[in-house]
Design a protein around this motif. Structure first.
Motif, PDB file in Angstrom:
ATOM      1  N   ARG A  86      10.956 -26.457 -18.953  1.00 62.21           N
ATOM      2  CA  ARG A  86      11.609 -26.399 -18.995  1.00 62.21           C
ATOM      3  C   ARG A  86      13.167 -26.611 -18.246  1.00 62.21           C
ATOM      4  O   ARG A  86      13.014 -26.595 -16.964  1.00 62.21           O
ATOM      5  CB  ARG A  86      12.330 -24.951 -19.522  1.00 62.21           C
ATOM      6  CG  ARG A  86      11.269 -24.327 -20.498  1.00 62.21           C
ATOM      7  CD  ARG A  86      11.122 -24.745 -21.974  1.00 62.21           C
ATOM      8  NE  ARG A  86      12.742 -24.971 -22.812  1.00 62.21           N
ATOM      9  CZ  ARG A  86      13.090 -25.359 -23.138  1.00 62.21           C
ATOM     10  NH1 ARG A  86      11.529 -26.004 -24.305  1.00 62.21           N
ATOM     11  NH2 ARG A  86      14.118 -25.827 -24.332  1.00 62.21           N
ATOM     12  N   PRO A  87      14.109 -27.618 -18.905  1.00 64.03           N
ATOM     13  CA  PRO A  87      15.745 -27.276 -17.789  1.00 64.03           C
ATOM     14  C   PRO A  87      15.906 -26.402 -17.064  1.00 64.03           C
ATOM     15  O   PRO A  87      15.793 -25.132 -17.422  1.00 64.03           O
ATOM     16  CB  PRO A  87      16.460 -27.934 -18.669  1.00 64.03           C
ATOM     17  CG  PRO A  87      16.267 -27.802 -20.512  1.00 64.03           C
ATOM     18  CD  PRO A  87      14.460 -27.469 -20.224  1.00 64.03           C
ATOM     19  N   ASP A  88      16.471 -26.970 -15.431  1.00 63.33           N
ATOM     20  CA  ASP A  88      17.311 -25.531 -15.224  1.00 63.33           C
ATOM     21  C   ASP A  88      18.670 -25.220 -16.120  1.00 63.33           C
ATOM     22  O   ASP A  88      19.269 -26.314 -15.789  1.00 63.33           O
ATOM     23  CB  ASP A  88      17.399 -26.232 -14.127  1.00 63.33           C
ATOM     24  CG  ASP A  88      17.861 -24.465 -13.047  1.00 63.33           C
ATOM     25  OD1 ASP A  88      18.493 -23.267 -13.555  1.00 63.33           O
ATOM     26  OD2 ASP A  88      17.516 -24.691 -11.520  1.00 63.33           O
ATOM     27  N   PRO A  89      18.966 -23.960 -16.641  1.00 65.08           N
ATOM     28  CA  PRO A  89      20.072 -23.745 -16.934  1.00 65.08           C
ATOM     29  C   PRO A  89      21.536 -23.968 -16.026  1.00 65.08           C
ATOM     30  O   PRO A  89      22.346 -24.829 -16.297  1.00 65.08           O
ATOM     31  CB  PRO A  89      20.378 -22.541 -17.046  1.00 65.08           C
ATOM     32  CG  PRO A  89      18.791 -22.294 -17.499  1.00 65.08           C
ATOM     33  CD  PRO A  89      18.051 -22.898 -16.364  1.00 65.08           C
ATOM     34  N   ALA A  90      21.205 -23.631 -14.580  1.00 68.18           N
ATOM     35  CA  ALA A  90      21.878 -24.279 -13.887  1.00 68.18           C
ATOM     36  C   ALA A  90      22.163 -25.772 -13.714  1.00 68.18           C
ATOM     37  O   ALA A  90      23.735 -25.322 -12.992  1.00 68.18           O
ATOM     38  CB  ALA A  90      21.199 -23.369 -12.586  1.00 68.18           C
TER      39      ALA A  90
END
Lengths: 268, 609
Positions: free
Chosen positions: B153-157
């Motif tokens: 999953r993509p890193d929310p940061a």
């Protein structure tokens, strides 16, 4: 075959699902014959054994098969030392003892066999023995109980309506989850969490009845699985041998059943 | 040169941009045998069938390399509607094939779980929570799948604020499905979650309409098995009412997308090639509209003789049969010609998979019908002692009258039931009509014949299967599906599968011929079972009273010859005329055509009792 069940000292464990015990007792008091229907392994035989012990009656069980003849029930002459000896059949024996005669899977018996029961199941309550010319009258404590499994219906193997009509009938089914849970724990001493998983699994497998499986997992099989687990077998393997393999012979079906089992008891 | 290098580059960049692990791929086909059972065991509706999905555009942010390669726009997600449950054709999300396989089972369990209404995030979250709570084993699987998924999953940061909030909500819902999440409102869709069901599956009524549409065109050329399982994302549009479609006056490039619905003025194509199918594969969304035209391949050659090449293969010139003329009250000799035929295009075939469970049950039930063995006493050898005879023998010996070798045994030689059954099915054009959801009458008849034959072959009784239709008295066509002498095998099954409706119902002649065939069978009881869907009728005067009287006469003749004629009909108005034909105990009206197989087998069991 046809061996009398040993007289039970303590009543075998039976978990009532409704007021079937009261019904049975009332039928016994009123001298009515009883017909029990229900799927394999839901506790029919255990129920009868339990009730016989509770009422303090000797229980004689006959497992019916398709070669069971009237003589097998009533009795026959045997050859002794140069002479013949009359030997009571299980039905006659139960009659003389005033006990419960339990005919298991009665539809399996040949049609002419069930006709022997007719004079016993109406208000005459008597058994004519043609070969000896004897006319046996049933004592008040005698009771006739028959059972069969309606799910496993052969096209031909159903009770004749004239036979059915002579019994009061009770329908059994697999117990409700909570009752089944209690049964499992009582029978095998399995921990509640595992018993609950087994019962949930049974619920899942029973959804398949009629679609993928002719008949689904019985309480008896669950008890087997629990016993295997109690003996130290891994739950996965216990369920495979006790639940998946007995239900089907097809590789695909078994693989799918194992996948269902995996949802409760994962392979380590 | 540019082409070649371009091709290389394309392949290279596509492979580099591809997210899955093709080496670890698990195909839907490999679990298709187990999937329906598993789905049902998880509580899924038993009426749903398994289908595979096609990719739908997810519109989420793509990685740079994906944008370079022009891939990653579509994703295959699972979902369920009122007709089927849909699974991706193949899964290669994880590098471990075992995980990909488990993902299939997880998705099925999820799809089988009823969910409360809500937004897609919370629907999936609630279903996940329900699954995990009910199934500890599955919970373990979920943990494994999740642990492997989260790094993908993509890193929310690293995301813009709004997208980061959404991604955080998704990951939280994945990690702790029992805590409700608030779905942040955002235009940009998130990266699809392969552990969840489709956030916006094609609507139920659209899929239903598509299925109905497919059902109404049963004659169309069937796509192959695999693509039939494929489900296209469809929208239903109203037919453009303008009489003529617009002329394409603008340049084609200005069409926004190539799957937009535009009516063009041209006729329905009649090509047999698969261009249409290939185009459907490429489209995101198929627009379906009803127009008044029907493809001519769906027309039947019903009113006239077909070209010889299309016709069933006749066997010999034909047999002459009489016919009853009720006005003259006499039997007109040699009035009809009956032509035995084999269905054309019959290829050996196994029993269709969908009939297997029922066939298995019927076989088991009918094995019990196999002739019962009867105990015979007074045999010279046998497994049991004949006690009555022993007693007699002993008393005779005591009294001094001895027999040298008395027969003192009982044996159970297999008994003979001696029953022959001829099944005659009506294959006239009227069987093409529809009966509810179960398909056409002919389909029900076909299934019934297949199952009935399975049951009969298990019972061990002699049986024959025939079908009939007619075109005037010159041609009463008797389809030989299974002769009495033939084995019931893949050849005969293939013939049954190949039956097609056509022409009319000259029942009398067919019954007479069947009676003749049945009379040649050396059996004590001979059953003539007629499956019909309506009154006898033909193009000439063979209709109304004439047809009925002739049929009645044929049945009377059969009775006189000692046959047992019996009629099973799906015609609900049959009560008007069948008592006259068969007597009030000689027929049964099947109210729901789809139960015909069960009715047939139950009936047969009754006859043999």
């Amino acid at each position: 075959m046809n061996a009398p069940a040993p007289a039970a000292v303590a009543a075998p464990f039976y978990q009532a699902q409704g007021d079937e015990c009261r019904l049975f007792e009332a039928a016994w008091q009123q001298q009515l014959p009883v017909l029990i229907k229900g799927p394999t392994g839901c506790g029919k035989t255990r129920f009868v054994a339990h009730m016989a012990a509770r009422l303090g009656l000797p229980l004689i069980t006959v497992s019916c098969h398709d070669d069971l003849s009237a003589a097998d029930l009533v009795g026959r002459h045997l050859i002794g030392d140069g002479q013949t000896v009359w030997c009571d059949g299980p039905l006659t024996r139960a009659l003389r003892q005033g006990g419960i005669c339990y005919l298991d899977e009665v539809v399996e018996a040949r049609k002419d066999t069930t006709v022997v029961l007719h004079p016993l199941t109406d208000d005459r309550r008597m058994l004519p023995i043609e070969r000896t010319g004897e006319l046996l009258e049933a004592p008040p404590s005698f009771m006739l109980v028959v059972s069969y499994n309606p799910g496993y219906q052969h096209v031909l193997k159903t009770l004749k309506p004239s036979t059915r009509q002579r019994f009061v009938a009770m329908s059994f089914d697999f117990p409700a989850p909570d009752v089944e849970l209690a049964v499992l724990m009582q029978e095998t001493g399995i921990a509640e969490s595992q018993a609950r998983q087994l019962v949930t699994l049974a619920g899942q497998l029973r959804r398949l009845t009629g679609y993928d499986l002719d008949e689904s997992v019985s309480t008896r099989l669950l008890v087997y699985a629990a016993k295997l687990m109690m003996s130290g077998m891994s739950p996965q393997q216990a369920c495979r041998t006790a639940l998946a393999e007995p239900l089907s012979d097809e590789a695909d079906t078994i693989a799918a059943l194992l996948a269902v089992i995996d949802t409760q008891f994962p392979a380590r | 040169m540019e082409d070649i290098v371009g091709g290389w580059w394309d392949r290279l960049v596509r492979r580099a941009a591809y997210r899955g692990y093709p080496a670890a791929v698990v195909e839907l086909e490999s679990i298709a045998g187990q999937a329906p059972l598993f789905f049902r065991a998880m509580g899924g509706d038993p009426a749903l069938v398994l289908r595979s999905t096609v990719g739908t555009e997810h519109g989420a942010r793509r990685r740079l390399i994906e944008r370079l390669a022009g891939t990653g726009t579509k994703v295959e997600l699972a979902w369920r509607d009122s007709q089927a449950f849909y699974l991706p054709d193949k899964l290669d999300l994880y590098p471990d094939p075992a995980l990909n396989r488990q993902l299939y089972f997880w998705l099925m369990a999820l799809a089988a779980t009823p969910v409360p209404p809500g937004d897609w995030l919370n629907r999936n979250r609630a279903a996940t929570a329900a699954c995990l709570a009910a199934m500890p084993g599955l919970a373990l699987v979920y943990q494994r799948l999740l642990t492997a998924l989260l790094p993908m999953r993509p890193d929310p940061a690293k995301l813009p604020e709004a997208e980061a909030a959404l991604e955080r909500a998704i990951q939280a819902a994945l990690r702790q499905p029992d805590i409700e999440q608030i779905l942040p409102a955002i235009a940009q869709p998130p990266l699809p979650v392969p552990l969840w069901l489709h956030p916006a599956p094609p609507l139920v009524d659209q899929a239903g309409a598509a299925a109905q549409h497919e059902a109404q065109n049963p004659q169309g050329k069937r796509p192959d098995q695999r693509s039939r399982r494929r489900r296209y994302r469809a929208q239903r549009v109203a037919q453009d009412e303008r009489k003529n479609g617009m002329l394409l006056v603008f340049r084609a490039e200005s069409l926004f997308t190539w799957d937009e619905y535009v009516k063009v003025n041209r006729h329905t194509e009649e090509d047999d090639d698969n261009n249409g199918e290939a185009a459907a594969e490429d489209m995101n969304r198929l627009s379906i509209a009803q127009d008044a035209h029907t493809k001519s391949s769906k027309l039947k050659f019903d009113l006239d003789l077909p070209a010889a090449a299309y016709d069933d293969s006749p066997l010999g010139p034909g047999l002459k049969l009489p016919e009853w003329n009720w006005k003259q009250q006499r039997l007109v000799e040699d009035h009809c010609i009956i032509k035995p035929m084999l269905p054309r295009d019959a290829h050996p075939a196994a029993l269709p998979d969908r009939l297997l469970p029922l066939a298995r049950r019927l076989r088991r039930q009918f094995q019990a019908l196999a002739p019962e063995r009867v105990r015979r006493s007074g045999e010279a050898s046998g497994p049991d002692i004949d006690i009555d005879r022993v007693i007699r023998f002993m008393s005779e010996r005591m009294s001094g009258v001895a027999i040298a070798e008395p027969a003192l045994y009982q044996a159970w030689p297999p008994g003979e039931r001696s029953l022959a059954c001829l099944t005659l099915a009506d294959l006239s054009l009227s069987t093409e009509s529809w009966v509810g959801e179960s398909g056409r009458v002919i389909d029900v008849i076909r299934d019934s014949l297949l199952l009935f034959a399975e049951a009969l072959s298990a019972s061990g009784d002699a049986f024959g299967l025939y079908g009939f239709s007619s075109i005037r008295r010159q041609e009463v066509r008797l389809q030989v599906l299974k002769d009495f002498a033939e084995r019931y095998d893949d050849n005969t099954r293939g013939r049954i599968i190949a039956i097609r409706p056509g022409y009319y119902t000259r029942m009398g002649a067919a019954i007479r011929q069947s009676s003749r065939i049945l009379l040649q069978q050396p059996a004590a009881r001979r059953l003539l079972l007629i499956i019909s869907d309506g009154k006898p009728n033909d193009l000439d005067h063979y209709e109304g009273r004439y047809g009925i009287e002739d049929t009645r006469q044929a049945i009377l003749e059969a009775r006189r010859d000692g046959l047992l004629p019996f009629c099973v009909t799906v015609d609900r108005e049959a009560g008007d005329y069948l008592p006259h034909l068969f007597g009030h105990r000689g027929y049964v009206v099947v109210q729901q055509a789809q139960t015909l197989p069960q009715v047939l087998t139950r009936l047969y069991a009754g006859f043999t009792r």
